[in-house]
Design a protein around this motif. Structure first.
Motif, PDB file in Angstrom:
ATOM      1  N   ASP A   1       0.842  -1.228  -0.092  1.00  0.00           N
ATOM      2  CA  ASP A   1       0.012  -0.036   0.055  1.00  0.00           C
ATOM      3  C   ASP A   1       0.787   1.300  -0.057  1.00  0.00           C
ATOM      4  O   ASP A   1       0.277   2.163  -0.348  1.00  0.00           O
ATOM      5  N   ASN A   2       2.098   1.111   0.212  1.00  0.00           N
ATOM      6  CA  ASN A   2       3.075   2.432   0.123  1.00  0.00           C
ATOM      7  C   ASN A   2       4.408   1.678  -0.343  1.00  0.00           C
ATOM      8  O   ASN A   2       5.510   1.596   0.599  1.00  0.00           O
ATOM      9  N   PRO A   3       4.273   1.653  -1.765  1.00  0.00           N
ATOM     10  CA  PRO A   3       5.786   0.954  -2.197  1.00  0.00           C
ATOM     11  C   PRO A   3       7.125   1.761  -2.000  1.00  0.00           C
ATOM     12  O   PRO A   3       8.026   1.559  -2.738  1.00  0.00           O
ATOM     13  N   THR A   4       6.840   2.968  -1.586  1.00  0.00           N
ATOM     14  CA  THR A   4       8.151   3.561  -1.494  1.00  0.00           C
ATOM     15  C   THR A   4       8.839   3.370  -0.171  1.00  0.00           C
ATOM     16  O   THR A   4       9.802   3.842   0.234  1.00  0.00           O
ATOM     17  N   SER A   5       8.209   2.702   0.578  1.00  0.00           N
ATOM     18  CA  SER A   5       9.030   2.048   1.978  1.00  0.00           C
ATOM     19  C   SER A   5       8.840   0.641   2.205  1.00  0.00           C
ATOM     20  O   SER A   5       7.976   0.023   1.837  1.00  0.00           O
ATOM     21  N   TYR A   6       9.846  -0.169   2.659  1.00  0.00           N
ATOM     22  CA  TYR A   6       9.949  -1.390   2.942  1.00  0.00           C
ATOM     23  C   TYR A   6       9.043  -1.689   4.021  1.00  0.00           C
ATOM     24  O   TYR A   6       8.632  -0.687   5.041  1.00  0.00           O
ATOM     25  N   THR A   7       8.473  -3.018   4.251  1.00  0.00           N
ATOM     26  CA  THR A   7       7.578  -3.574   5.173  1.00  0.00           C
ATOM     27  C   THR A   7       8.449  -3.315   6.518  1.00  0.00           C
ATOM     28  O   THR A   7       9.654  -3.873   6.475  1.00  0.00           O
ATOM     29  N   ALA A   8       7.846  -3.138   7.645  1.00  0.00           N
ATOM     30  CA  ALA A   8       8.253  -3.204   8.798  1.00  0.00           C
ATOM     31  C   ALA A   8       8.401  -4.488   9.487  1.00  0.00           C
ATOM     32  O   ALA A   8       7.809  -5.500   9.132  1.00  0.00           O
ATOM     33  N   THR A   9       9.524  -4.782  10.225  1.00  0.00           N
ATOM     34  CA  THR A   9       9.960  -5.852  10.935  1.00  0.00           C
ATOM     35  C   THR A   9      10.118  -5.602  12.488  1.00  0.00           C
ATOM     36  O   THR A   9      10.293  -4.326  12.595  1.00  0.00           O
ATOM     37  N   TYR A  10      10.015  -6.836  13.005  1.00  0.00           N
ATOM     38  CA  TYR A  10      10.280  -6.351  14.617  1.00  0.00           C
ATOM     39  C   TYR A  10      10.837  -7.573  15.392  1.00  0.00           C
ATOM     40  O   TYR A  10      11.044  -8.513  14.785  1.00  0.00           O
ATOM     41  N   ASP A  11      11.292  -7.119  16.671  1.00  0.00           N
ATOM     42  CA  ASP A  11      12.124  -7.972  17.374  1.00  0.00           C
ATOM     43  C   ASP A  11      10.766  -8.804  17.987  1.00  0.00           C
ATOM     44  O   ASP A  11       9.713  -8.568  18.105  1.00  0.00           O
ATOM     45  N   ILE A  12      11.243  -9.444  19.269  1.00  0.00           N
ATOM     46  CA  ILE A  12      10.270 -10.435  20.022  1.00  0.00           C
ATOM     47  C   ILE A  12       9.384  -9.590  20.807  1.00  0.00           C
ATOM     48  O   ILE A  12       8.345 -10.153  21.275  1.00  0.00           O
ATOM     49  N   ASN A  13       9.999  -8.319  21.249  1.00  0.00           N
ATOM     50  CA  ASN A  13       8.816  -7.601  22.021  1.00  0.00           C
ATOM     51  C   ASN A  13       8.311  -6.494  21.212  1.00  0.00           C
ATOM     52  O   ASN A  13       7.675  -5.439  21.794  1.00  0.00           O
ATOM     53  N   GLY A  14       8.332  -6.404  19.824  1.00  0.00           N
ATOM     54  CA  GLY A  14       7.674  -5.548  18.857  1.00  0.00           C
ATOM     55  C   GLY A  14       8.279  -4.346  18.645  1.00  0.00           C
ATOM     56  O   GLY A  14       7.707  -3.555  17.988  1.00  0.00           O
ATOM     57  N   ASN A  15       9.650  -4.372  19.118  1.00  0.00           N
ATOM     58  CA  ASN A  15      10.532  -3.010  18.550  1.00  0.00           C
ATOM     59  C   ASN A  15      10.783  -3.245  17.097  1.00  0.00           C
ATOM     60  O   ASN A  15      11.100  -4.414  16.667  1.00  0.00           O
ATOM     61  N   THR A  16      10.815  -1.924  16.408  1.00  0.00           N
ATOM     62  CA  THR A  16      11.335  -2.091  15.054  1.00  0.00           C
ATOM     63  C   THR A  16      12.510  -2.509  15.076  1.00  0.00           C
ATOM     64  O   THR A  16      13.303  -1.965  15.716  1.00  0.00           O
ATOM     65  N   VAL A  17      12.789  -3.465  13.825  1.00  0.00           N
ATOM     66  CA  VAL A  17      14.182  -3.766  13.551  1.00  0.00           C
ATOM     67  C   VAL A  17      14.790  -2.855  12.244  1.00  0.00           C
ATOM     68  O   VAL A  17      14.050  -2.991  11.357  1.00  0.00           O
ATOM     69  N   ALA A  18      15.781  -2.508  12.538  1.00  0.00           N
ATOM     70  CA  ALA A  18      16.619  -1.922  11.453  1.00  0.00           C
ATOM     71  C   ALA A  18      17.514  -2.783  10.562  1.00  0.00           C
ATOM     72  O   ALA A  18      18.378  -3.529  10.951  1.00  0.00           O
ATOM     73  N   TRP A  19      17.151  -2.740   9.224  1.00  0.00           N
ATOM     74  CA  TRP A  19      17.787  -3.314   8.170  1.00  0.00           C
ATOM     75  C   TRP A  19      19.135  -2.250   7.785  1.00  0.00           C
ATOM     76  O   TRP A  19      18.994  -1.110   7.857  1.00  0.00           O
ATOM     77  N   SER A  20      20.036  -3.049   6.957  1.00  0.00           N
ATOM     78  CA  SER A  20      21.206  -1.932   6.518  1.00  0.00           C
ATOM     79  C   SER A  20      21.761  -2.544   5.551  1.00  0.00           C
ATOM     80  O   SER A  20      21.343  -3.727   4.863  1.00  0.00           O
ATOM     81  N   ASN A  21      22.708  -1.806   4.720  1.00  0.00           N
ATOM     82  CA  ASN A  21      23.624  -2.416   3.574  1.00  0.00           C
ATOM     83  C   ASN A  21      24.966  -2.167   3.873  1.00  0.00           C
ATOM     84  O   ASN A  21      25.306  -1.258   4.797  1.00  0.00           O
ATOM     85  N   ASN A  22      25.902  -2.792   3.340  1.00  0.00           N
ATOM     86  CA  ASN A  22      27.302  -2.743   3.769  1.00  0.00           C
ATOM     87  C   ASN A  22      27.944  -1.608   3.353  1.00  0.00           C
ATOM     88  O   ASN A  22      29.197  -0.829   3.795  1.00  0.00           O
ATOM     89  N   GLY A  23      27.219  -0.829   2.410  1.00  0.00           N
ATOM     90  CA  GLY A  23      27.622   0.624   1.949  1.00  0.00           C
ATOM     91  C   GLY A  23      29.123   0.731   1.080  1.00  0.00           C
ATOM     92  O   GLY A  23      29.555   1.756   1.022  1.00  0.00           O
ATOM     93  N   THR A  24      29.781  -0.307   0.953  1.00  0.00           N
ATOM     94  CA  THR A  24      30.963  -0.419   0.072  1.00  0.00           C
ATOM     95  C   THR A  24      31.150  -0.434  -1.231  1.00  0.00           C
ATOM     96  O   THR A  24      32.021  -0.169  -1.974  1.00  0.00           O
ATOM     97  N   SER A  25      29.800  -1.122  -1.901  1.00  0.00           N
ATOM     98  CA  SER A  25      29.826  -1.463  -3.249  1.00  0.00           C
ATOM     99  C   SER A  25      30.966  -2.261  -3.689  1.00  0.00           C
ATOM    100  O   SER A  25      31.333  -2.038  -4.866  1.00  0.00           O
ATOM    101  N   MET A  26      31.503  -3.076  -2.943  1.00  0.00           N
ATOM    102  CA  MET A  26      32.940  -3.762  -3.300  1.00  0.00           C
ATOM    103  C   MET A  26      32.512  -5.193  -3.029  1.00  0.00           C
ATOM    104  O   MET A  26      33.513  -6.246  -3.223  1.00  0.00           O
TER     105      MET A  26
END
Length: 672
Positions: free
Chosen positions: A474-499
């Motif tokens: 419903d909002n394809p400009t953002s990724y779906t939310a994910t949560y830890d076992i207590n319901g806190n939002t989990v942050a995803w990342s990338n390695n940032g090096t392009s190598m």
């Protein structure tokens, strides 16, 4: 010595007398005297006096409101809610059914400043005080020199004819000057700021004194366990670490023969003794909470005498990196074996390890795609005797559970696919060469096989075992939310090096997207090319060499499909732009219904892909991109795939391995 100053009434009388004398004098000297300027001056002075009096009344009201609030605080009355009235005032509604209205904000009436009356708390009691012009604070004392409790008599205030505030503590009989001028260049409020944070109402006075009033706790009760049924041995006692809030009274009901009592921070539950033949061996403990306002809450916990059923072993018929959990219950899997075990380590594959076993020290949920009403997909994750044990709540979605070493580093992780899938949903597929194979009826990670928003599934960089989430439908400009076992939002990342990174890095970082080389059209996420990761380094079929590896993302009995798995989707086995030559039913609509074998159709959603060199979604609902297990020799750093959109279908496409594509798993019986 107190100085007797003029009151507002004296100022008004003098104003009237002065005006009369001026008018009389003017009438004796001129028959045509114009008193417009004089009248305007009188009107202006009158308006100023009225404004000061209105402000004094407002300040006196604020003092009274503060007194009421402190009385509620010391009487353990809590705040139900705070309402913004939209006119610079707020109404505070208390749990005893009363309310107080105060002005809020950093700016008060233009050019008007309240007296620096404040409160000071000592030994649990609030006392009236005021701030001097030099910033020091003194208690306001009564005639006998005693401090005045806020819950006692509130001080009265007035403005003298010189525009300074005075305070009276004896009902207006005598007044004391404060040295604080009521008229200044900058106005201010008696209450400087009002806000709610973490269940506390904060009232900030003009001198920055902060008063904290607890908000009324929401009615809640948690038994401290996620077990649907709590099992006891006969006569056994268990102490449950319950959590409760918002209640004024509590009632507990229990099955006959059971004992239940609150023991400090624990709820003590004792099952009936074996010799008590009249006791109930199963039932439910119910806790009923009643709030001060009359609201009620019922919480129940099922209990039974007997042994708890064993957890369902998801790895009983083979280990893998993904396990399907079809319903609520208690589950386990072997956490000492990575992927599909020793058979998944290929000779010459240059994998990150030559051993298929690990010795984990702990387990935890990394992320889950659903958390609502206080529950996610997975709870109670533990590691016992080399097995991960967890509870599934019955919700559908995806999760990831990892095991760690003693230092907290991730050794391995598994995709938990909470979906009601069974083999009857598989579809038979005939490729262009006439060979038949079996594919799953939905994308890996999807929770629907139909054309809807739950059909898109998860995404995989070629050769990696761990999935990446999709965008919000419903909002394809953002990724779906994910949560830890207590319901806190989990942050995803990338390695940032392009190598690129090592295989071991990918294993240890399941939520990190590894960027490819932006300068390479067909780039790897690995620092050096490895064609073995998904078990088909030569681009062969299952009959001639495709082997499921420890990095394969599919559940037991399935693998990433062969290179030629999708060639039957066109009449040529290659790219086709003519819909007469494409084996589909219906038109393109966020995907295609491919005819897989005769009249059998299966929906392949156009899930798009996550782009290799900047980790953003592309072509969501516009194109379908599906990996095979095979590298592609047309370009270094590429792998074979199925690609389609509204204009063509290419079952023999190829693309950068650092892209994250969909996966449609293929039945795999070898070695099972």
């Amino acid at each position: 010595m107190k100085t007797v100053l003029f009151s507002f009434r004296s100022i008004a009388a003098m104003l009237s007398l002065t005006a009369l004398l001026i008018i009389t004098s003017a009438s004796l000297t001129s028959c045509t005297f114009d008193d417009t300027e004089l009248q305007n001056s009188i009107d202006d002075l009158t308006s100023r006096i009225e404004a000061l009096e209105d402000f004094r009344e407002q300040v006196q009201g604020d003092i009274s409101s503060l007194q009421d609030i402190i009385a509620k605080l010391e009487g353990s009355v809590t705040v139900n809610n705070v309402v913004d009235n939209g006119d610079g005032s707020w109404t505070i509604n208390f749990s005893d059914g009363t309310s107080v209205t105060i002005r809020n904000g950093q700016d008060g009436e233009d050019g008007l400043t309240p007296p620096s009356i404040t409160v000071v708390k000592e030994d649990g009691t609030y006392y009236w005080a005021y701030e001097n012009a030099d910033g020091t604070t003194d208690f306001i004392l009564d005639d006998e020199g005693n401090r005045i409790p806020v819950t006692g008599e509130a001080p009265q205030v007035r403005i003298n004819d010189e525009g300074y505030w005075e305070i009276s503590t004896d009902g207006g009989q005598t007044w004391e000057g404060t040295g604080v001028k009521a008229e200044g260049s900058d106005g201010d409020s008696f209450f400087k700021e009002v806000y709610v944070e973490d269940g506390i109402l904060y009232l900030v006075l003009a001198d920055d004194t902060v008063i904290e009033v607890p908000m009324t706790a929401e009615l809640s009760f948690d038994f401290g366990t996620d077990e649907e049924v709590l099992y006891f041995m006969a006569g056994e006692t268990k102490e449950l670490a319950y959590a409760m809030s918002g209640q004024e009274s509590v009632t507990v009901n229990k099955p006959d023969g059971w004992r239940v009592s609150f023991q400090g921070s624990s709820l003590s539950v004792t099952a009936p003794a074996e010799e008590n033949v009249y006791a109930e061996t199963e039932g439910a403990i119910s806790v009923i909470l009643i709030s001060a306002s009359g609201q009620s809450l019922l919480a129940e916990q099922k209990v039974a005498v007997g042994e708890a059923p064993e957890a369902i072993d998801l790895s009983a018929y083979g280990t893998a990196n993904c396990y399907i959990v079809p319903s609520a219950g208690r589950y386990s899997f072997d956490a000492t074996v990575i992927g599909n075990g020793a058979d998944g380590i290929l000779e010459g594959g240059q994998f990150h390890t030559s051993m298929a076993t690990i010795s984990p020290a702990s387990a935890e949920l990394v992320w889950q795609s659903e958390y609502s009403d206080g529950k996610g997909l997975v709870s109670m994750v533990t590691l016992e005797s080399g097995k991960v044990i967890f509870n599934a709540t019955g919700k559908t979605g995806n999760a990831n559970i990892a095991v760690k070493d003693a230092d907290g580093n991730i050794l391995w992780s598994w995709h938990i696919w909470c979906v009601g899938y069974d083999a009857s949903m598989d579809v038979s597929v005939t490729n262009h060469e006439g060979e038949t194979m079996t594919l799953m009826g939905m994308n890996l990670g999807a929770t629907s096989a139909d054309h809807d928003k739950d059909a898109f599934g998860l995404y995989y960089q070629w050769g990696r075992k761990d999935p990446f989430i999709s965008v919000d439908y419903d909002n394809p400009t953002s990724y779906t939310a994910t949560y830890d076992i207590n319901g806190n939002t989990v942050a995803w990342s990338n390695n940032g090096t392009s190598m690129g990174e090592s295989i071991e890095y990918a294993v240890n970082n399941p939520t990190t997207f590894i960027l490819g080389d932006i300068n390479n059209s067909y780039s790897n996420w690995t620092t050096s090319q490895n064609d073995y990761l998904w078990g088909d380094p030569l681009g062969t079929s299952n009959e001639t060499g495709h082997t499921k590896t420890i990095y394969d993302p599919c559940p037991p009995g399935y693998t990433v499909p062969d290179k030629d798995a999708f060639t039957g989707f066109t009449s040529t086995g290659e790219i086709n732009f003519s819909w007469n030559e494409i084996n589909v039913e219906g038109e393109f609509n966020e995907g295609l219904y491919f005819i897989t074998d005769g009249s059998t159709v299966s929906f392949f959603p156009a899930a798009g892909y996550r782009v290799d060199f900047y980790d953003q979604m592309s072509s969501f609902t516009q194109s379908g991109c599906y990996w095979t297990a095979s590298p592609d020799n047309r370009d270094a750093g590429s792998a074979s795939s199925l690609y389609f959109n509204a204009y063509n279908v290419n079952p023999a496409s190829w693309d950068s391995r650092a892209n994250a594509f969909s996966v449609r798993c293929m039945k795999y019986d070898k070695g099972m």
